[in-house]
Design a protein around this motif. Structure first.
Motif, PDB file in Angstrom:
ATOM      1  N   UNK A   1     -37.872  76.222  48.635  1.00 18.94           N
ATOM      2  CA  UNK A   1     -39.215  76.796  48.611  1.00 18.94           C
ATOM      3  C   UNK A   1     -40.230  75.811  49.189  1.00 18.94           C
ATOM      4  N   UNK A   2     -41.203  76.336  49.914  1.00 14.30           N
ATOM      5  CA  UNK A   2     -42.251  75.514  50.481  1.00 14.30           C
ATOM      6  C   UNK A   2     -43.409  75.463  49.500  1.00 14.30           C
ATOM      7  N   UNK A   3     -43.706  74.266  48.975  1.00 12.86           N
ATOM      8  CA  UNK A   3     -44.759  74.129  47.972  1.00 12.86           C
ATOM      9  C   UNK A   3     -46.125  74.479  48.526  1.00 12.86           C
ATOM     10  N   UNK A   4     -46.282  74.503  49.851  1.00 11.67           N
ATOM     11  CA  UNK A   4     -47.580  74.766  50.445  1.00 11.67           C
ATOM     12  C   UNK A   4     -47.735  76.204  50.901  1.00 11.67           C
ATOM     13  N   UNK A   5     -46.671  76.990  50.808  1.00  7.48           N
ATOM     14  CA  UNK A   5     -46.724  78.369  51.277  1.00  7.48           C
ATOM     15  C   UNK A   5     -47.334  79.279  50.213  1.00  7.48           C
TER      16      UNK A   5
ATOM     17  N   UNK B   1     -41.319  75.169  38.411  1.00  7.23           N
ATOM     18  CA  UNK B   1     -39.929  74.718  38.502  1.00  7.23           C
ATOM     19  C   UNK B   1     -39.236  74.739  37.136  1.00  7.23           C
ATOM     20  N   UNK B   2     -37.941  75.067  37.113  1.00  8.72           N
ATOM     21  CA  UNK B   2     -37.188  75.081  35.855  1.00  8.72           C
ATOM     22  C   UNK B   2     -36.813  73.677  35.388  1.00  8.72           C
ATOM     23  N   UNK B   3     -36.594  73.555  34.101  1.00 11.41           N
ATOM     24  CA  UNK B   3     -36.105  72.311  33.499  1.00 11.41           C
ATOM     25  C   UNK B   3     -34.684  72.033  34.008  1.00 11.41           C
TER      26      UNK B   3
ATOM     27  N   UNK C   1     -45.992  72.138  39.106  1.00 11.37           N
ATOM     28  CA  UNK C   1     -45.672  72.270  40.521  1.00 11.37           C
ATOM     29  C   UNK C   1     -46.691  73.147  41.247  1.00 11.37           C
ATOM     30  N   UNK C   2     -47.286  74.104  40.534  1.00 11.34           N
ATOM     31  CA  UNK C   2     -48.265  74.967  41.188  1.00 11.34           C
ATOM     32  C   UNK C   2     -49.522  74.200  41.589  1.00 11.34           C
TER      33      UNK C   2
ATOM     34  N   UNK D   1     -34.633  81.107  42.700  1.00 10.23           N
ATOM     35  CA  UNK D   1     -35.008  80.521  43.992  1.00 10.23           C
ATOM     36  C   UNK D   1     -34.725  79.026  44.035  1.00 10.23           C
ATOM     37  N   UNK D   2     -34.602  78.421  42.854  1.00  7.42           N
ATOM     38  CA  UNK D   2     -34.277  77.001  42.750  1.00  7.42           C
ATOM     39  C   UNK D   2     -32.778  76.793  42.540  1.00  7.42           C
TER      40      UNK D   2
END
Length: 203
Positions: free
Chosen positions: A1-5, A20-22, A35-36, A197-198
């Motif tokens: 995943x792109x953190x900036x998208x 993000x999951x643990x 993460x957001x 997705x992760x």
């Protein structure tokens, strides 16, 4: 995943899928909402979603809870053009404070504190934290604010789980969160479908 998208059509909570999951086990929270914050649009939209229920409220100051509530609370305060008050874990402030004991989401007994020279009767406070799971931390923060005579106009968090404590907060205080209604059941079950997705599967 792109953190900036980010999507062009941004409804409430579109950024929840960025969390993000643990991956470290049961000693940690079940996800990492921070993460957001790495996505500027997500952070901005999150703050706006939190403030919508309070558009007609008079707010004098924003209080954020140590530690992740500092990030979100500061962003909320800046957006409102108000000051920010840090509610700290006990033992970090070098001034006179008032303390309150509480149990956090892990069940550990802790102590928080707030300075004595800001809150006063009549001051209207919005309390912000990153996440409300059991409600113990937020309830302690509310007690600290009210002990000094200030008024809690509301509480805000990315999510408020429907635990006993979370439900109590929803029933007794004006509140806001970023979770679309259709995702609340995933929040309460502590697993987001977007974790796939992760490459993360439900245990």
């Amino acid at each position: 995943m792109d953190a900036l998208a980010f999507p062009q059509d941004r409804g409430k909570g579109w950024y929840i899928s960025l969390m993000a999951p643990n991956t470290k086990g049961p000693k940690f929270a079940w996800l990492d909402p921070s993460r957001l914050y790495c996505n500027s649009q997500a952070l901005s939209d999150c703050v706006q979603d939190l403030l919508k229920p309070f558009q007609n409220e008079s707010i004098d100051i924003v209080a954020g809870i140590d530690a992740m509530g500092f990030i979100l609370g500061s962003a909320v305060a800046t957006t409102l053009g108000k000051g920010f008050l840090a509610i700290r874990k006990a033992g970090h402030l070098c001034i006179d404070t008032q303390t309150q004991d509480y149990s956090d989401y892990s069940g550990r007994e802790k102590l928080m504190e707030v300075r004595l020279d800001v809150l006063r009767p009549g001051l209207k406070v919005l309390i912000v934290d990153q996440w409300i799971e059991t409600g113990g931390t937020m309830k302690a923060a509310i007690q600290l604010v009210e002990k000094q005579g200030a008024t809690v106009v509301g509480v805000a968090a990315v999510a408020i789980e429907n635990s006993e404590g979370g439900t109590w907060i929803k029933q007794n205080y004006k509140h806001s969160h970023c979770i679309p209604e259709e995702l609340q059941s995933q929040i309460d079950s502590q697993y987001l479908e977007s974790f796939a997705l992760f490459g993360h599967k439900k245990q």
